[in-house]
Design an enzyme around this catalytic site. Structure first.
Site, short mmCIF file in Angstrom:
data_model
loop_
_atom_site.label_atom_id
_atom_site.label_comp_id
_atom_site.label_asym_id
_atom_site.label_seq_id
_atom_site.Cartn_x
_atom_site.Cartn_y
_atom_site.Cartn_z
N TYR A 11 0.83 -1.20 0.00
CA TYR A 11 0.00 0.00 0.00
C TYR A 11 0.87 1.25 0.00
CZ TYR A 11 -3.41 3.46 1.63
OH TYR A 11 -4.19 4.57 1.75
N LYS A 15 1.51 4.18 -3.01
CA LYS A 15 1.30 5.60 -2.74
C LYS A 15 2.54 6.40 -3.17
CE LYS A 15 -2.77 5.81 -0.69
NZ LYS A 15 -3.88 6.62 -1.22
N ASN A 40 -4.81 7.89 8.93
CA ASN A 40 -5.98 7.00 9.06
C ASN A 40 -7.28 7.81 9.10
OD1 ASN A 40 -3.60 5.45 9.93
ND2 ASN A 40 -5.08 3.84 10.30
N HIS A 58 -11.39 -1.26 7.86
CA HIS A 58 -10.95 -0.20 8.76
C HIS A 58 -11.26 -0.54 10.21
CE1 HIS A 58 -11.09 2.89 5.22
NE2 HIS A 58 -10.15 1.98 5.08
N ILE A 75 -7.71 -8.61 17.16
CA ILE A 75 -6.58 -7.69 17.29
C ILE A 75 -5.36 -8.38 16.69
CG2 ILE A 75 -5.00 -6.54 18.89
CD1 ILE A 75 -7.32 -6.04 20.73
N ARG A 89 -1.43 4.31 15.79
CA ARG A 89 -1.75 4.96 14.53
C ARG A 89 -2.34 6.35 14.78
NH1 ARG A 89 1.04 1.45 13.33
NH2 ARG A 89 0.75 -0.21 11.79
N GLY A 151 3.61 -6.29 7.07
CA GLY A 151 3.73 -4.88 6.71
C GLY A 151 3.34 -3.92 7.80
N ASP A 152 2.72 -4.42 8.89
CA ASP A 152 2.35 -3.55 10.01
C ASP A 152 3.59 -3.18 10.81
OD1 ASP A 152 -0.32 -3.11 9.67
OD2 ASP A 152 -0.99 -4.63 11.10
#
Length: 201
Positions: A11, A15, A40, A58, A75, A89, A151-152
């Protein structure tokens, strides 16, 4: 806006590639551009205007829907390098994004091409979001901890100094209480209408 960019996932990479293409193409035409880096974006507007996703990805609408329907809240990871183990975030209300867009258009009319970060300028953890949703909806959560998603990263926060200075902008609606209550109103409306989540908005 001046930091070196190191996207951690697909993602983010798309961008960044989009930004590079915009800058490259607009330099050829000498048309001005304004790139806005949203963090976010969340919540909803009055008159029953909000996001309608299938599937919903989301965090805040997923939590609210799970609480309204007494379903499990997933979670993804609780061992991040943060104060409570869940990732941090920056959450910004869609109203503040809209005001930032309007001001950036006005700014661009009188100035050269520019890039702005738009966020709340502060972070909340996933656990804090869950706690606040439970408090405001007066619900007890059913929580399941799952593996981290690829990727988090531990923390993402937006530096909004440039937007505040150049645009005279600030995120006036991005307190978590308002975000949750206005998203709840939207989700309740969707559930009452029994709309099928069959398309992306």
């Amino acid at each position: 806006e001046k930091d070196k960019l190191y996207p951690y996932n697909l993602y983010g990479r798309t961008k960044l590639q989009s930004e590079k293409l915009i800058i490259k193409e607009f330099k050829k035409t000498k048309i001005k551009y304004c790139i806005l880096r949203f963090f976010n974006v969340c919540s909803a507007l009055k008159n029953n205007i909000g996001e309608f996703h299938n599937p919903e990805t989301h965090l805040i609408p997923k939590i609210i829907n799970s609480l309204l329907k007494d379903k499990t809240i997933n979670i993804y990871g609780n061992k991040f390098n943060t104060f409570d183990g869940t990732c941090l975030r920056d959450y910004i209300h869609v109203k503040d994004i809209v005001s930032g867009i309007i001001l950036s258009i006005k700014y661009l009319n009188k100035n050269k091409s520019v890039i702005f970060n738009l966020g709340a300028g502060r972070t909340l953890s996933v656990s804090e979001i869950v706690d606040q949703c439970c408090k405001l909806l007066k619900k007890v959560p059913i929580i399941k901890i799952k593996k981290n998603r690829k990727g988090d990263i531990d923390k993402l926060i937006c530096n909004i100094t440039k937007a505040k200075h150049k645009l005279k902008w600030s995120p006036k609606n991005s307190n978590i209480r308002q975000i949750i209550l206005e998203e709840k109103r939207w989700q309740v409306f969707l559930n009452k209408k029994k709309l099928k989540r069959s398309f992306h908005n």
